[in-house]
Design a protein around this motif. Structure first.
Motif, mmCIF file in Angstrom:
data_model
loop_
_atom_site.group_PDB
_atom_site.id
_atom_site.type_symbol
_atom_site.label_atom_id
_atom_site.label_comp_id
_atom_site.label_asym_id
_atom_site.label_seq_id
_atom_site.Cartn_x
_atom_site.Cartn_y
_atom_site.Cartn_z
ATOM 1 N N SER A 193 0.851 -1.182 0.000
ATOM 2 C CA SER A 193 0.000 0.000 0.000
ATOM 3 C C SER A 193 0.890 1.236 0.000
ATOM 4 O O SER A 193 2.089 1.149 0.317
ATOM 5 C CB SER A 193 -0.884 0.009 1.250
ATOM 6 N N PRO A 194 0.351 2.423 -0.340
ATOM 7 C CA PRO A 194 1.173 3.631 -0.267
ATOM 8 C C PRO A 194 1.809 3.827 1.106
ATOM 9 O O PRO A 194 2.992 4.179 1.192
ATOM 10 C CB PRO A 194 0.179 4.744 -0.597
ATOM 11 N N ALA A 195 1.051 3.569 2.164
ATOM 12 C CA ALA A 195 1.608 3.744 3.511
ATOM 13 C C ALA A 195 2.732 2.748 3.774
ATOM 14 O O ALA A 195 3.763 3.099 4.362
ATOM 15 C CB ALA A 195 0.507 3.599 4.562
ATOM 16 N N ASP A 196 2.541 1.503 3.317
ATOM 17 C CA ASP A 196 3.581 0.494 3.515
ATOM 18 C C ASP A 196 4.829 0.820 2.709
ATOM 19 O O ASP A 196 5.958 0.608 3.168
ATOM 20 C CB ASP A 196 3.062 -0.892 3.130
ATOM 21 N N GLN A 197 4.636 1.356 1.498
ATOM 22 C CA GLN A 197 5.787 1.724 0.682
ATOM 23 C C GLN A 197 6.553 2.887 1.319
ATOM 24 O O GLN A 197 7.792 2.889 1.340
ATOM 25 C CB GLN A 197 5.345 2.095 -0.733
ATOM 26 N N GLN A 198 5.824 3.834 1.855
ATOM 27 C CA GLN A 198 6.491 4.958 2.523
ATOM 28 C C GLN A 198 7.263 4.484 3.757
ATOM 29 O O GLN A 198 8.373 4.965 4.025
ATOM 30 C CB GLN A 198 5.460 6.018 2.901
ATOM 31 N N ARG A 199 6.690 3.524 4.469
ATOM 32 C CA ARG A 199 7.403 2.972 5.619
ATOM 33 C C ARG A 199 8.660 2.240 5.158
ATOM 34 O O ARG A 199 9.722 2.373 5.787
ATOM 35 C CB ARG A 199 6.503 2.025 6.409
ATOM 36 N N ALA A 200 8.554 1.489 4.068
ATOM 37 C CA ALA A 200 9.725 0.790 3.554
ATOM 38 C C ALA A 200 10.814 1.778 3.146
ATOM 39 O O ALA A 200 12.007 1.532 3.364
ATOM 40 C CB ALA A 200 9.327 -0.084 2.351
ATOM 41 N N GLU A 201 10.411 2.910 2.564
ATOM 42 C CA GLU A 201 11.394 3.938 2.213
ATOM 43 C C GLU A 201 12.091 4.480 3.456
ATOM 44 O O GLU A 201 13.325 4.649 3.472
ATOM 45 C CB GLU A 201 10.704 5.084 1.473
ATOM 46 N N ARG A 202 11.304 4.751 4.489
ATOM 47 C CA ARG A 202 11.885 5.294 5.722
ATOM 48 C C ARG A 202 12.878 4.309 6.336
ATOM 49 O O ARG A 202 13.971 4.696 6.782
ATOM 50 C CB ARG A 202 10.782 5.615 6.732
ATOM 51 N N GLU A 203 12.482 3.046 6.353
ATOM 52 C CA GLU A 203 13.345 2.033 6.962
ATOM 53 C C GLU A 203 14.631 1.856 6.157
ATOM 54 O O GLU A 203 15.725 1.717 6.726
ATOM 55 C CB GLU A 203 12.581 0.715 7.075
ATOM 56 N N ALA A 204 14.503 1.861 4.832
ATOM 57 C CA ALA A 204 15.693 1.715 3.988
ATOM 58 C C ALA A 204 16.627 2.909 4.164
ATOM 59 O O ALA A 204 17.854 2.746 4.259
ATOM 60 C CB ALA A 204 15.283 1.573 2.519
ATOM 61 N N GLN A 205 16.057 4.103 4.221
ATOM 62 C CA GLN A 205 16.900 5.285 4.375
ATOM 63 C C GLN A 205 17.580 5.314 5.737
ATOM 64 O O GLN A 205 18.746 5.735 5.852
ATOM 65 C CB GLN A 205 16.057 6.555 4.180
ATOM 66 N N THR A 206 16.872 4.850 6.754
ATOM 67 C CA THR A 206 17.479 4.775 8.083
ATOM 68 C C THR A 206 18.695 3.850 8.067
ATOM 69 O O THR A 206 19.752 4.162 8.632
ATOM 70 C CB THR A 206 16.451 4.288 9.116
#
Length: 255
Positions: A231-244
């Protein structure tokens, strides 16, 4: 097993591995032995490989399934598969699929260099790669329907993702051929070049892929490969986690 016996070879040169179908006398028609060998390549791949280039020797990428093998009576033939219990037949096909699906690995980017015919299993091998560079003489066809069969080498999901359901259905159900210009237009090609420029174009693309930070590229591939299932929210979370993870690694605080 050698390239002479399997019909396919692996050559590694630093961060670049090249898989070459080497049966030019039969337009690199594929056999179960080739699929098993390609599956083994995944285990043989050195840890420093970042890009895998898949190509065919001679004037064609691959004319598809070798009907002289599949239509015979021996191991890997249609006749043999049809006699197996359903589960065993499905497991055998899963072994064949492994020769293609390792090209989806998250730690490498795979590039198909396609000239001439890429038919059936050849089309699916090109689809197994992350990126496709086509010579202007490339011809694609998902021809399994002409044999009363279905595409079963992990190509159907990739095709739908690239061109959409309706176009994928039309391509598979008709088995028609498309040229490089159409493949480019509908999203199957990353680049189309004159045949004489194919090798150079692949080298340039490979150099570009290798120019970026390896760990960043791995994270980017994972983000994009999984995007359609989130989902868009899950993709945004995945982006945050990857960037972290990237920030911590770059600061020397990664695991």
């Amino acid at each position: 097993m050698t390239a002479e016996t399997t019909g396919v070879r692996l050559h590694c040169d630093g961060p670049v591995a090249t898989v070459t179908l080497c049966r030019p006398d039969v337009l690199n028609a594929q056999t179960p032995a080739m699929w098993r060998a390609m599956s083994d390549f995944s285990r043989d791949l050195p840890g420093d490989v970042r890009v895998v280039v898949v190509r065919g020797a001679g004037r064609a990428f691959s004319a598809g399934l070798d009907l002289s093998v599949a239509g015979a009576q021996g191991p890997g033939s249609f006749a043999e598969l049809s006699t197996l219990p359903e589960q065993e037949c499905a497991e055998r096909i899963a072994e064949y699929q492994a020769g293609f699906t390792w090209l989806h690995r998250p730690d490498v980017i795979s590039v198909a260099a396609v000239q001439g015919h890429a038919i059936g299993a050849g089309f699916q091998l090109a689809l197994a790669c992350d990126l496709r560079v086509l010579a202007e003489d490339a011809k694609f066809s998902m021809a399994e329907v002409t044999l009363g069969l279905v595409p079963d080498l992990a190509g159907t999901k990739r095709l739908v993702e690239l061109v959409g359901y309706a176009r994928a259905l039309e391509i598979c159900a008709t088995g028609r051929r498309m040229d490089a210009a159409e493949a480019d237009r509908i999203g199957l090609a990353n680049l189309v070049v004159p045949p004489a420029e194919l090798d150079g174009a692949v080298r340039d693309l490979t150099a570009g892929l290798l120019a970026g930070d390896r760990d960043a590229v791995v994270e980017i591939k994972a983000l994009l490969a999984g995007a359609s299932g989130r989902s868009p929210a899950d993709q945004q979370r995945a982006e945050r986690e990857a960037q972290t993870r990237r920030l911590r690694d770059l600061a020397g605080r990664g695991e």
